[in-house]
Design a protein around this motif. Structure first.
Motif, PDB file in Angstrom:
ATOM      1  N   PRO A 191     -37.024   4.460 -16.964  1.00  0.00           N
ATOM      2  CA  PRO A 191     -37.580   5.758 -17.354  1.00  0.00           C
ATOM      3  C   PRO A 191     -39.046   5.628 -17.744  1.00  0.00           C
ATOM      4  CG  PRO A 191     -35.450   5.383 -18.404  1.00  0.00           C
ATOM      5  CD  PRO A 191     -35.851   4.087 -17.768  1.00  0.00           C
ATOM      6  N   GLY A 192     -39.802   6.677 -17.466  1.00  0.00           N
ATOM      7  CA  GLY A 192     -41.213   6.692 -17.834  1.00  0.00           C
ATOM      8  C   GLY A 192     -41.401   7.181 -19.259  1.00  0.00           C
ATOM      9  N   ILE A 193     -42.550   7.739 -19.534  1.00  0.00           N
ATOM     10  CA  ILE A 193     -42.855   8.221 -20.884  1.00  0.00           C
ATOM     11  C   ILE A 193     -42.766   9.742 -20.956  1.00  0.00           C
ATOM     12  CG2 ILE A 193     -44.266   6.245 -21.511  1.00  0.00           C
ATOM     13  CD1 ILE A 193     -46.730   7.852 -20.766  1.00  0.00           C
ATOM     14  N   ARG A 194     -42.374  10.385 -19.867  1.00  0.00           N
ATOM     15  CA  ARG A 194     -42.177  11.828 -19.837  1.00  0.00           C
ATOM     16  C   ARG A 194     -40.766  12.136 -19.347  1.00  0.00           C
ATOM     17  NH1 ARG A 194     -47.159  14.242 -20.376  1.00  0.00           N
ATOM     18  NH2 ARG A 194     -48.981  12.937 -19.875  1.00  0.00           N
ATOM     19  N   ARG A 195     -40.261  13.281 -19.721  1.00  0.00           N
ATOM     20  CA  ARG A 195     -38.913  13.685 -19.330  1.00  0.00           C
ATOM     21  C   ARG A 195     -38.807  13.784 -17.807  1.00  0.00           C
ATOM     22  NH1 ARG A 195     -36.785  19.455 -21.276  1.00  0.00           N
ATOM     23  NH2 ARG A 195     -38.340  20.070 -19.716  1.00  0.00           N
ATOM     24  N   GLY A 196     -37.762  13.196 -17.242  1.00  0.00           N
ATOM     25  CA  GLY A 196     -37.538  13.265 -15.803  1.00  0.00           C
ATOM     26  C   GLY A 196     -38.390  12.319 -14.985  1.00  0.00           C
ATOM     27  N   GLN A 197     -39.183  11.472 -15.658  1.00  0.00           N
ATOM     28  CA  GLN A 197     -40.100  10.573 -14.955  1.00  0.00           C
ATOM     29  C   GLN A 197     -39.504   9.177 -14.826  1.00  0.00           C
ATOM     30  OE1 GLN A 197     -43.736   8.884 -16.971  1.00  0.00           O
ATOM     31  NE2 GLN A 197     -44.800  10.309 -15.582  1.00  0.00           N
ATOM     32  N   VAL A 198     -39.750   8.540 -13.683  1.00  0.00           N
ATOM     33  CA  VAL A 198     -39.339   7.155 -13.449  1.00  0.00           C
ATOM     34  C   VAL A 198     -40.593   6.313 -13.251  1.00  0.00           C
ATOM     35  CG1 VAL A 198     -38.077   5.555 -11.954  1.00  0.00           C
ATOM     36  CG2 VAL A 198     -37.145   7.836 -12.409  1.00  0.00           C
ATOM     37  N   ARG A 199     -40.620   5.179 -13.923  1.00  0.00           N
ATOM     38  CA  ARG A 199     -41.734   4.244 -13.775  1.00  0.00           C
ATOM     39  C   ARG A 199     -41.319   3.111 -12.842  1.00  0.00           C
ATOM     40  NH1 ARG A 199     -45.526   1.713 -18.518  1.00  0.00           N
ATOM     41  NH2 ARG A 199     -46.484   0.007 -17.312  1.00  0.00           N
ATOM     42  N   ILE A 200     -42.148   2.818 -11.866  1.00  0.00           N
ATOM     43  CA  ILE A 200     -41.905   1.738 -10.909  1.00  0.00           C
ATOM     44  C   ILE A 200     -42.970   0.669 -11.096  1.00  0.00           C
ATOM     45  CG2 ILE A 200     -41.637   1.085  -8.488  1.00  0.00           C
ATOM     46  CD1 ILE A 200     -39.514   3.023  -9.386  1.00  0.00           C
ATOM     47  N   GLU A 201     -42.537  -0.557 -11.312  1.00  0.00           N
ATOM     48  CA  GLU A 201     -43.451  -1.692 -11.409  1.00  0.00           C
ATOM     49  C   GLU A 201     -43.251  -2.607 -10.205  1.00  0.00           C
ATOM     50  OE1 GLU A 201     -45.836  -2.399 -13.482  1.00  0.00           O
ATOM     51  OE2 GLU A 201     -45.517  -0.851 -15.015  1.00  0.00           O
ATOM     52  N   HIS A 202     -44.277  -2.712  -9.373  1.00  0.00           N
ATOM     53  CA  HIS A 202     -44.295  -3.702  -8.288  1.00  0.00           C
ATOM     54  C   HIS A 202     -45.075  -4.908  -8.834  1.00  0.00           C
ATOM     55  CE1 HIS A 202     -42.684  -1.248  -4.943  1.00  0.00           C
ATOM     56  NE2 HIS A 202     -43.213  -0.240  -5.609  1.00  0.00           N
ATOM     57  N   PHE A 203     -44.371  -5.842  -9.441  1.00  0.00           N
ATOM     58  CA  PHE A 203     -45.044  -6.944 -10.119  1.00  0.00           C
ATOM     59  C   PHE A 203     -45.820  -7.820  -9.152  1.00  0.00           C
ATOM     60  CE2 PHE A 203     -41.488  -6.210 -13.228  1.00  0.00           C
ATOM     61  CZ  PHE A 203     -42.299  -5.716 -14.245  1.00  0.00           C
ATOM     62  N   GLY A 204     -45.268  -8.062  -7.980  1.00  0.00           N
ATOM     63  CA  GLY A 204     -45.947  -8.916  -7.016  1.00  0.00           C
ATOM     64  C   GLY A 204     -47.246  -8.321  -6.515  1.00  0.00           C
ATOM     65  N   LEU A 205     -47.325  -6.990  -6.467  1.00  0.00           N
ATOM     66  CA  LEU A 205     -48.525  -6.296  -5.997  1.00  0.00           C
ATOM     67  C   LEU A 205     -49.408  -5.837  -7.151  1.00  0.00           C
ATOM     68  CD1 LEU A 205     -46.844  -4.068  -3.245  1.00  0.00           C
ATOM     69  CD2 LEU A 205     -47.977  -6.281  -2.934  1.00  0.00           C
ATOM     70  N   ASN A 206     -48.931  -5.998  -8.378  1.00  0.00           N
ATOM     71  CA  ASN A 206     -49.646  -5.525  -9.557  1.00  0.00           C
ATOM     72  C   ASN A 206     -49.917  -4.027  -9.465  1.00  0.00           C
ATOM     73  OD1 ASN A 206     -50.787  -5.858 -12.101  1.00  0.00           O
ATOM     74  ND2 ASN A 206     -52.827  -6.272 -11.286  1.00  0.00           N
ATOM     75  N   VAL A 207     -48.876  -3.285  -9.064  1.00  0.00           N
ATOM     76  CA  VAL A 207     -48.980  -1.836  -8.866  1.00  0.00           C
ATOM     77  C   VAL A 207     -47.947  -1.140  -9.745  1.00  0.00           C
ATOM     78  CG1 VAL A 207     -48.628   0.046  -7.221  1.00  0.00           C
ATOM     79  CG2 VAL A 207     -49.867  -2.001  -6.515  1.00  0.00           C
ATOM     80  N   THR A 208     -48.377  -0.095 -10.450  1.00  0.00           N
ATOM     81  CA  THR A 208     -47.484   0.754 -11.239  1.00  0.00           C
ATOM     82  C   THR A 208     -47.482   2.149 -10.645  1.00  0.00           C
ATOM     83  OG1 THR A 208     -47.930  -0.481 -13.273  1.00  0.00           O
ATOM     84  CG2 THR A 208     -46.990   1.716 -13.507  1.00  0.00           C
ATOM     85  N   LYS A 209     -46.286   2.707 -10.448  1.00  0.00           N
ATOM     86  CA  LYS A 209     -46.153   4.042  -9.862  1.00  0.00           C
ATOM     87  C   LYS A 209     -45.258   4.891 -10.754  1.00  0.00           C
ATOM     88  CE  LYS A 209     -47.016   6.840  -6.424  1.00  0.00           C
ATOM     89  NZ  LYS A 209     -48.386   7.152  -5.955  1.00  0.00           N
ATOM     90  N   PHE A 210     -45.683   6.132 -11.020  1.00  0.00           N
ATOM     91  CA  PHE A 210     -44.866   7.070 -11.792  1.00  0.00           C
ATOM     92  C   PHE A 210     -44.366   8.162 -10.849  1.00  0.00           C
ATOM     93  CE2 PHE A 210     -47.533   5.148 -15.032  1.00  0.00           C
ATOM     94  CZ  PHE A 210     -46.616   4.901 -16.054  1.00  0.00           C
ATOM     95  N   ILE A 211     -43.059   8.398 -10.876  1.00  0.00           N
ATOM     96  CA  ILE A 211     -42.430   9.388 -10.003  1.00  0.00           C
ATOM     97  C   ILE A 211     -41.799  10.472 -10.870  1.00  0.00           C
ATOM     98  CG2 ILE A 211     -40.631   9.803  -8.283  1.00  0.00           C
ATOM     99  CD1 ILE A 211     -40.929   6.892  -7.415  1.00  0.00           C
ATOM    100  N   HIS A 212     -42.190  11.721 -10.643  1.00  0.00           N
ATOM    101  CA  HIS A 212     -41.508  12.826 -11.327  1.00  0.00           C
ATOM    102  C   HIS A 212     -40.247  13.142 -10.523  1.00  0.00           C
ATOM    103  CE1 HIS A 212     -40.966  16.313 -13.884  1.00  0.00           C
ATOM    104  NE2 HIS A 212     -40.755  17.047 -12.791  1.00  0.00           N
ATOM    105  N   ALA A 213     -39.143  12.570 -10.955  1.00  0.00           N
ATOM    106  CA  ALA A 213     -37.919  12.648 -10.172  1.00  0.00           C
ATOM    107  C   ALA A 213     -37.121  13.912 -10.443  1.00  0.00           C
ATOM    108  CB  ALA A 213     -37.056  11.415 -10.447  1.00  0.00           C
TER     109      ALA A 213
END
Length: 355
Positions: A191-213
């Motif tokens: 879960p992200g820091i907002r309601r309904g949000q998912v946080r994605i961490e691509h550690f190998g790419l050093n990329v963070t993505k937030f999805i309003h699911a």
């Protein structure tokens, strides 16, 4: 929120991983060679159930210890019973000798705010993490230990148990978190820091993505083995959505029903052709998906369905970053149980071992 880590020297040599993973190949395992301890008490309470990473086994935490089960053939292969109490969380690492254990609330020796890394080959604790609040979940990869608290997630290196990342989340009492398990991808969803949000961490790419699911809070989520696709449900429990974790795009949405439901679990078949959802309604819905890999012939999907679910075992997950939606005549493919011919065994389907 602070944490304390204690380890034993040389607890995780690289040669130690995977030495028990191929039980079918005749390699010995502490879960298959030891006789279960006898405990026939009718008062034993089930506290938790969790799959291993390839869905070939599952672990049950009980009020008196834990038990390990093989899926195909189905049998109890190992158990440990303790006088001090049981375990609310038991996390396996494929089929190897390493387990992550969190004591149940009645456990006098292992409190619920402590994670024990247990080596069953050596029959001893080889490391532990202590926190100020209750541990909600533990997830393992061959290279990572992930500990989930209600408002924070800690990511540790498995070899030396050093802290690598701290992730803030919205209130997460269910301990929602999932990891990819292929060697060439390292993905975490939470879960992200907002309601309904998912946080994605691509550690190998050093990329963070937030999805309003979803508009409502996240109730359940799961990743494909490679971490490139994400399936989510909200606390309303009516819609399940599938996303591309690289760009956050929504690939498909299926409807479980119109009434509110508490979603217990979501599972994707290895080739992302089927999705299963269980809920408090006492049902398991199975959907045919339209997500496909670029270059794949959509006509092969119908052929695979006719041949039966055994074909799922031999197909890969989403092997491309560019997952697409194949053409469909319907806006929302429905649940399909016809190919099961009245022998639905949800637990075996989830482990892709249906007969």
């Amino acid at each position: 929120m602070s944490s304390t880590v204690s380890t034993s020297q040389g607890i995780l040599p690289s040669a130690g991983f995977g030495i028990y993973e191929s039980a079918m190949a005749g390699v010995s395992s502490p879960f298959t060679n030891m006789e279960p301890e006898s405990n026939n008490s009718d008062e034993t309470e089930l506290l938790s159930v969790s799959w291993n990473q390839d869905y070939g086994c599952f672990a049950a935490g009980t009020s008196s210890g834990f038990r390990i089960y093989n899926c195909d053939p189905f049998k109890e292969t190992f158990r440990r019973d303790l006088k001090s109490g049981g375990f609310g969380i038991v996390e396996m690492l494929f089929r190897c000798n390493i387990l992550a254990l969190v004591g149940g609330k009645a456990n006098s020796q292992y409190p619920p705010n402590k994670v024990i890394i247990w080596d069953d080959h050596q029959s001893r604790c080889i490391g532990e993490f202590s926190f100020r609040s209750e541990v909600r979940a533990v997830k393992l990869r061959r290279d990572r230990v992930v500990v989930v608290l209600e408002h924070k997630i800690y990511v540790y290196n498995f070899m030396d148990l050093k802290l690598l990342h701290q992730i803030e989340t919205l209130g997460n009492p269910r301990g929602l978190c999932c990891l990819s398990h292929q060697v060439n991808t390292s993905v975490l969803a939470c879960p992200g820091i907002r309601r309904g949000q998912v946080r994605i961490e691509h550690f190998g790419l050093n990329v963070t993505k937030f999805i309003h699911a979803h508009d409502s809070p996240i109730a359940c989520l799961t990743l494909t083995m490679d971490g490139l696709l994400l399936a989510t449900a909200s606390t309303r429990g009516t819609l399940i959505r599938i996303f591309n974790t690289m760009d956050g795009s929504r690939l498909q949405e299926v409807r479980r029903g119109v009434d509110k439901a508490d979603i217990y679990s979501i599972a994707l078949s290895p080739n992302v052709q089927w999705l299963a959802v269980s809920s408090d309604k006492g049902t398991v819905h199975i959907f045919s998906l339209r997500v496909r890999v670029v270059g794949e012939d959509p006509s092969t999907h119908s052929t695979n369905v006719v041949q039966g679910p055994a074909a799922l075992v031999h197909q890969n997950s989403s092997t491309s970053l560019d997952a697409l939606i194949s053409p469909s005549t319907g806006a929302n493919p429905g649940s399909s149980l016809s190919f099961m011919k009245g022998i639905l065994r949800a637990s075996l389907w989830l482990s892709t071992n249906m007969k």
